[in-house]
Design a protein around this motif. Structure first.
Motif, mmCIF file in Angstrom:
data_model
loop_
_atom_site.group_PDB
_atom_site.id
_atom_site.type_symbol
_atom_site.label_atom_id
_atom_site.label_comp_id
_atom_site.label_asym_id
_atom_site.label_seq_id
_atom_site.Cartn_x
_atom_site.Cartn_y
_atom_site.Cartn_z
ATOM 1 N N UNK A 23 80.727 -56.554 46.037
ATOM 2 C CA UNK A 23 81.288 -55.634 45.049
ATOM 3 C C UNK A 23 80.352 -54.504 44.682
ATOM 4 N N UNK A 24 79.058 -54.774 44.701
ATOM 5 C CA UNK A 24 78.098 -53.757 44.259
ATOM 6 C C UNK A 24 77.571 -52.914 45.417
ATOM 7 N N UNK A 25 77.115 -53.570 46.449
ATOM 8 C CA UNK A 25 76.427 -52.869 47.531
ATOM 9 C C UNK A 25 77.326 -52.511 48.715
ATOM 10 N N UNK B 211 80.908 -51.793 48.614
ATOM 11 C CA UNK B 211 82.228 -51.587 48.013
ATOM 12 C C UNK B 211 83.228 -50.993 49.004
ATOM 13 N N UNK B 212 82.779 -50.094 49.890
ATOM 14 C CA UNK B 212 83.715 -49.537 50.887
ATOM 15 C C UNK B 212 84.246 -50.648 51.775
ATOM 16 N N UNK C 139 86.650 -53.028 49.874
ATOM 17 C CA UNK C 139 87.975 -52.443 49.710
ATOM 18 C C UNK C 139 88.728 -52.455 51.033
ATOM 19 N N UNK D 195 96.487 -47.086 51.126
ATOM 20 C CA UNK D 195 95.510 -47.757 50.260
ATOM 21 C C UNK D 195 94.130 -47.853 50.905
ATOM 22 N N UNK D 196 94.043 -47.529 52.194
ATOM 23 C CA UNK D 196 92.797 -47.701 52.969
ATOM 24 C C UNK D 196 92.382 -49.169 53.027
ATOM 25 N N UNK E 230 84.523 -50.676 61.457
ATOM 26 C CA UNK E 230 83.691 -50.167 60.367
ATOM 27 C C UNK E 230 82.213 -50.438 60.648
ATOM 28 N N UNK F 201 78.920 -47.059 57.099
ATOM 29 C CA UNK F 201 80.095 -46.582 56.364
ATOM 30 C C UNK F 201 80.551 -47.597 55.326
ATOM 31 N N UNK G 156 77.794 -49.016 49.665
ATOM 32 C CA UNK G 156 78.078 -48.222 48.462
ATOM 33 C C UNK G 156 76.979 -47.188 48.278
ATOM 34 N N UNK H 77 74.600 -56.352 39.006
ATOM 35 C CA UNK H 77 75.665 -56.342 40.001
ATOM 36 C C UNK H 77 77.040 -56.024 39.419
ATOM 37 N N UNK H 78 77.183 -54.827 38.865
ATOM 38 C CA UNK H 78 78.532 -54.437 38.454
ATOM 39 C C UNK H 78 79.371 -54.201 39.709
ATOM 40 N N UNK H 79 80.669 -54.449 39.593
ATOM 41 C CA UNK H 79 81.556 -54.138 40.707
ATOM 42 C C UNK H 79 81.739 -52.623 40.730
ATOM 43 N N UNK H 80 81.250 -51.991 41.779
ATOM 44 C CA UNK H 80 81.171 -50.526 41.821
ATOM 45 C C UNK H 80 82.536 -49.869 41.619
ATOM 46 N N UNK H 81 83.535 -50.323 42.343
ATOM 47 C CA UNK H 81 84.849 -49.671 42.262
ATOM 48 C C UNK H 81 85.529 -49.951 40.927
ATOM 49 N N UNK I 124 91.314 -46.334 46.017
ATOM 50 C CA UNK I 124 91.632 -46.096 47.427
ATOM 51 C C UNK I 124 91.342 -44.646 47.806
ATOM 52 N N UNK J 146 87.617 -44.446 48.425
ATOM 53 C CA UNK J 146 87.189 -45.070 49.688
ATOM 54 C C UNK J 146 87.630 -44.219 50.872
ATOM 55 N N UNK J 147 88.857 -43.698 50.810
ATOM 56 C CA UNK J 147 89.321 -42.849 51.918
ATOM 57 C C UNK J 147 88.430 -41.609 52.037
ATOM 58 N N UNK K 28 76.774 -38.856 58.849
ATOM 59 C CA UNK K 28 76.199 -40.191 58.994
ATOM 60 C C UNK K 28 74.964 -40.117 59.874
#
Lengths: 520, 90
Positions: A82-84, A86-87, A90, A167-168, A471, A475, A478, B58-62, B73, B76-77, B87
């Motif tokens: 969730x933290x590091x 996140x992409x 998701x 929604x990706x 992926x 990429x 986070x 460790x907060x949930x980033x999103x 979304x 992230x997209x 990159x």
């Protein structure tokens, strides 16, 4: 993402690697020891011999120490997602979430209920119910591992899903395809059986120490007999599952397969390198950061047979995969990079069309993601689009090669240890083989190294992918400050070191006490 | 339900199922030796993980940075569709 911070990517990888490897210190012993305890308790219930109860209770204490210190260490991995990452979190959507949720529920109900009966239930519940509880703890531990391994297998071979461009996220298309993919089955069977082997080596090593100290010799020999026979059967199973895994890797991750054998030029009748030493070419004129062997020992045709059950089969090398091989139907990485860029641009254009309210264009672009031909041709190469140089798509060959060969060589050593242990215990001469008893003790750290080598191959060997072909790691990360990842890395390192020291100290203290009344 | 059929040496049969389960755990914890140390380690570890690590590091980033799934979304997209030359090498 203006010039992604590589320090961030590397620290995030390092942190995840540290956490995962620390978690894996505890898991395999839980898996292996639980079955060995269950077998010992079964002998107790069947024979009624209280010595077997005493033996079972001793190993149960060591199981408890390992279980208590290891439990919940895997949850840190979920924090990191969730933290590091996140992409990534998701993007994987419910594919990853569903197995992890099932794992959590199963682990809670099975383990928390029956572990309690196993530890507190002696003399309080019937012998048979206690035995059933012990077996359920063993089976439950392995089933818990199933779900996280299914999730990992999906990352190695994404299947049973469809990508939703709105929604990706990847959405579960077929749960059973995810659960029963060949990669998932092989990953589960190979990983849990490696845990069973580790448990058996652990029991043999500790028992060897008792015999060397001339303490509890009967206890030690009985423990060794159970562990060696269990370990021998599981080692043979491990070889079968490892063989199946290699064949699956050759099919779905050919770059990893080529890297683990240091194979640059594909060929028919490919030999298997048994041992070898890798070096950089001098002068290095290659464009793909190629390595060469300073020396190697090979078995002719075996790699072809291992990969495709055909000694004459063609095994693609790294150059074939990068440059393509029309005769073998291999698309080059150059082409896959182009297709990946098309997929990424299509997603970007679709979102742009939606923003502009261009329904015709957005509808046309959206339809591509539902077209199986387009998905197979372009979306399946999505991750390649992040690169321009195919050299960046090659994993570290030395890491893949050495970790694979170390794992296999050590696996062979464990098989020999099991055979000799069973033979000498049955001949009742194990006490005279003091050199072997010392070897057995030193085999304990080696079995942990073998397990770590297996995971290194699995995870480093598939770089740069976090999800194969879809992926890349860079990429998935986070965009946060690298310094914050560094801080948590060192916090984890400190916490884990303290826990590891506690584990070893408590375990050594319990071993020194020996199997008295069993305790709790 | 299986626990209903268990025999407890030191408990009266009049206790109902919930009391029996409670006393099973209660007595089990009370009679632990090494188990107390292990439970202490588990509790300290869980405190460090869930209170210190989770809350502060460790907060949930999103979830922290976006209010709706649509925003998440979109973010992230946007991240995934940046030009490839943004990159670096892995």
């Amino acid at each position: 993402m203006e010039n992604i911070d590589l320090a961030l990517v590397n620290w995030s990888r390092l942190q995840f690697g540290l956490t995962a490897m620390f978690h894996w210190v505890f898991v395999p012993l839980t898996l292996g020891l639980s079955f060995i305890m269950a077998i010992m308790e079964t002998i107790y219930v069947r024979t009624g011999n209280p010595e077997w109860k005493r033996i079972t209770k001793f190993w149960m204490i060591l199981f408890a120490v390992n279980f208590a210190i290891g439990v919940a260490t895997g949850l840190i991995l979920e924090f990191e997602f969730g933290t590091n990452w996140s992409n990534y979190s998701w993007f994987v959507g419910d594919i990853f979430g569903a197995p992890l949720a099932i794992e959590g529920i199963m682990a809670f109900f099975l383990e928390s209920t029956f572990v309690a009966v196993m530890f507190f239930g002696w003399e309080k519940v019937s012998k048979r119910f206690h035995l059933v509880s012990t077996w359920l703890v063993a089976v439950g531990a392995s089933l818990s591992a199933l779900w996280i391994l299914v999730a990992n297998a999906w990352m190695q071979n994404p299947t049973g899903m469809r990508f939703n461009p709105d929604t990706a996220r990847n959405e579960m298309g077929n749960f059973w395809e995810v659960l029963f993919s060949n990669t998932a089955i092989n990953k589960f069977l190979h990983t849990v059986s490696s845990g069973y082997v580790l448990g058996a080596i652990f029991v043999i090593g500790i028992s060897a120490w008792f015999i060397l100290k001339k303490r509890e010799v009967l206890f030690a020999k009985r423990s060794m007999l159970v562990a060696s026979i269990f370990g021998l059967i599981m080692s043979l199973f491990l070889i079968v599952t490892g063989d199946e895994s290699a064949r699956e890797i050759a099919k779905v991750q050919p770059m990893k397969f080529a890297a683990m054998e240091g194979l640059y030029e594909g060929r028919n009748n490919a030999p298997l390198v048994v041992i070898g030493l890798i070096q950089n070419p001098d002068p290095d004129t290659t464009q793909l950061n190629e390595k060469e062997f300073a020396f190697k020992v090979e078995i002719p045709n075996l790699l072809s047979y291992m990969a495709f059950l055909d000694p004459n089969a063609f095994v693609p090398g790294i150059r074939d995969l990068v440059r393509g091989n029309r005769d073998q139907g291999i698309i080059s990485y150059y082409e896959r990079i182009k297709r990946g860029k098309v997929a990424i641009n299509t997603l970007a254009e679709y979102k742009e069309a939606l923003r502009n309210g261009d329904e015709v264009r957005s509808g046309m672009l959206r339809a591509r993601f539902d077209d199986p031909h387009w998905v197979n041709t372009y979306f399946k190469n999505f991750g390649y689009g992040y690169y321009d140089d195919p050299a960046d798509l090659i994993p570290s060959v030395p890491v893949a090669f050495y970790s694979f060969h170390l794992m296999v060589i050590l696996g062979g050593l464990f098989l020999i240890v099991f055979i000799l242990t069973a033979f000498w215990v049955l001949k009742d001469t194990i006490e005279t083989k003091r050199w072997f008893l010392r070897v057995a003790i030193w085999t304990i750290p080696l079995v942990y190294i073998a397990g770590m080598a297996g995971w290194l191959l699995a995870e480093m060997g598939r770089q740069p992918w976090v999800i194969q072909d879809l992926m890349p790691t860079l990429a998935a990360v986070t965009k946060i400050e690298a310094s914050s990842v560094q801080i948590t890395f060192w916090l984890f390192a400190l916490t884990f070191t303290i826990l590891a020291i506690a584990e070893v100290r408590i375990m050594l203290a319990q071993i020194k006490k020996g199997p008295k009344d069993g305790g709790k | 339900m299986i626990i209903l059929s268990c025999s407890f040496n030191h408990l009266t049969v009049k206790k109902n199922i919930f009391q029996r389960v409670f006393y099973f755990y209660y007595e089990g914890f009370r009679s632990m030796t090494i188990g107390r140390t292990l439970w202490m380690i588990i509790l300290i570890k869980l405190f460090i993980m869930f209170v210190i690590f989770r809350l502060f590091f460790f907060p949930n980033f999103l979830n922290t940075n976006f209010d709706t799934d649509q925003e998440r979304s979109d973010h992230v997209i946007e991240e995934l569709t940046k030009p490839s030359n943004d990159y670096g090498k892995h």
